[in-house]
Design a protein around this motif. Sequence first.
Motif, short mmCIF file in Angstrom:
data_model
loop_
_atom_site.label_atom_id
_atom_site.label_comp_id
_atom_site.label_asym_id
_atom_site.label_seq_id
_atom_site.Cartn_x
_atom_site.Cartn_y
_atom_site.Cartn_z
N GLN A 54 0.83 -1.21 0.00
CA GLN A 54 0.00 0.00 0.00
C GLN A 54 0.87 1.26 0.00
O GLN A 54 0.53 2.26 -0.65
N LEU A 55 1.99 1.22 0.71
CA LEU A 55 2.91 2.36 0.70
C LEU A 55 3.50 2.57 -0.70
O LEU A 55 3.64 3.70 -1.16
N THR A 56 3.84 1.48 -1.37
CA THR A 56 4.36 1.57 -2.73
C THR A 56 3.29 2.14 -3.66
O THR A 56 3.58 3.02 -4.49
N MET A 57 2.06 1.66 -3.52
CA MET A 57 0.96 2.17 -4.36
C MET A 57 0.67 3.64 -4.06
O MET A 57 0.34 4.41 -4.97
N ALA A 65 0.59 6.75 -6.59
CA ALA A 65 -0.58 7.65 -6.67
C ALA A 65 -0.19 9.10 -6.43
O ALA A 65 -0.87 10.01 -6.92
N LEU A 66 0.90 9.34 -5.70
CA LEU A 66 1.33 10.71 -5.43
C LEU A 66 2.03 11.36 -6.62
O LEU A 66 2.15 12.59 -6.68
N GLY A 82 8.85 10.22 -1.47
CA GLY A 82 10.20 9.70 -1.28
C GLY A 82 10.34 8.92 0.01
O GLY A 82 11.02 7.89 0.06
N LEU A 83 9.70 9.39 1.06
CA LEU A 83 9.76 8.68 2.35
C LEU A 83 9.09 7.31 2.27
O LEU A 83 9.50 6.37 2.95
N THR A 84 8.05 7.20 1.44
CA THR A 84 7.40 5.89 1.31
C THR A 84 8.34 4.87 0.69
O THR A 84 8.19 3.67 0.91
N ASP A 85 9.34 5.35 -0.07
CA ASP A 85 10.31 4.42 -0.65
C ASP A 85 11.12 3.73 0.44
O ASP A 85 11.35 2.52 0.39
N ALA A 86 11.56 4.48 1.42
CA ALA A 86 12.31 3.89 2.53
C ALA A 86 11.39 3.07 3.42
O ALA A 86 11.74 1.99 3.89
N LEU A 87 10.20 3.60 3.65
CA LEU A 87 9.28 2.97 4.59
C LEU A 87 8.72 1.65 4.08
O LEU A 87 8.62 0.68 4.85
N LYS A 125 10.89 4.60 -10.40
CA LYS A 125 11.15 5.16 -11.73
C LYS A 125 10.08 6.17 -12.12
O LYS A 125 10.38 7.20 -12.76
N LEU A 126 8.84 5.92 -11.76
CA LEU A 126 7.77 6.89 -12.03
C LEU A 126 8.02 8.19 -11.27
O LEU A 126 7.89 9.29 -11.84
#
Length: 190
Positions: A11-14, A18-19, A43-48, A72-73
């Motif tokens: 969900q964090l990746t999605m 979506a952002l 960007g924080l969701t990438d680490a999280l 990449k998006l």
Amino acid sequence: MSEPVFTVANQLTMLRMALVPAFVLLALGRQLTWALVVFVVAGLTDALDGYVARHSGQSTRLGAMLDPVADKLLTGSAYVVLTWGGVVACPLPLWLTVTLLFRDAMLVMGVVVVNLTVGPVEFGASRLGKVSTALNIATGAAVLAVNAAGECPPAMRWLYLATLGVLLASTIHYAYLASEHPPRRGAARP
């Protein structure tokens, strides 16, 4: 039994995916402070998402495929808008954006070709690749921040050069890993 799809990590990746349109619309609308906020949250969701997946047993094939696509998006969209969007006084240099886009296209095409010729394989992210992604995101955030502040410090050039250096090093590293260590069967991951 099939893997769960809607894990917290996925969900964090999605959410990151979506952002991206919200970020692009805010940046193109010259709402740079809000674009920066959205970009930093993305960007924080990438680490999280990676942290959650590893530490709570939520690693899935879907997450392994979606995470690099989301990266990449986010970076590709940001670099295009911050180079060619005409929305910033201090844009990203053309040479950095073209290098990032070319590298990402090469990685994606490589994964597609391998999956079509060899079958489903797993390409794990290297530490250098993770550093490169983090630096790409940090550079995008820095460009947004200096533009939101109405500045264009000459020192940004050093950040661009560092980002380029790590981007090229990670590209060479991925090529080396692919040639020296054949990928394992599993989920594809550029």
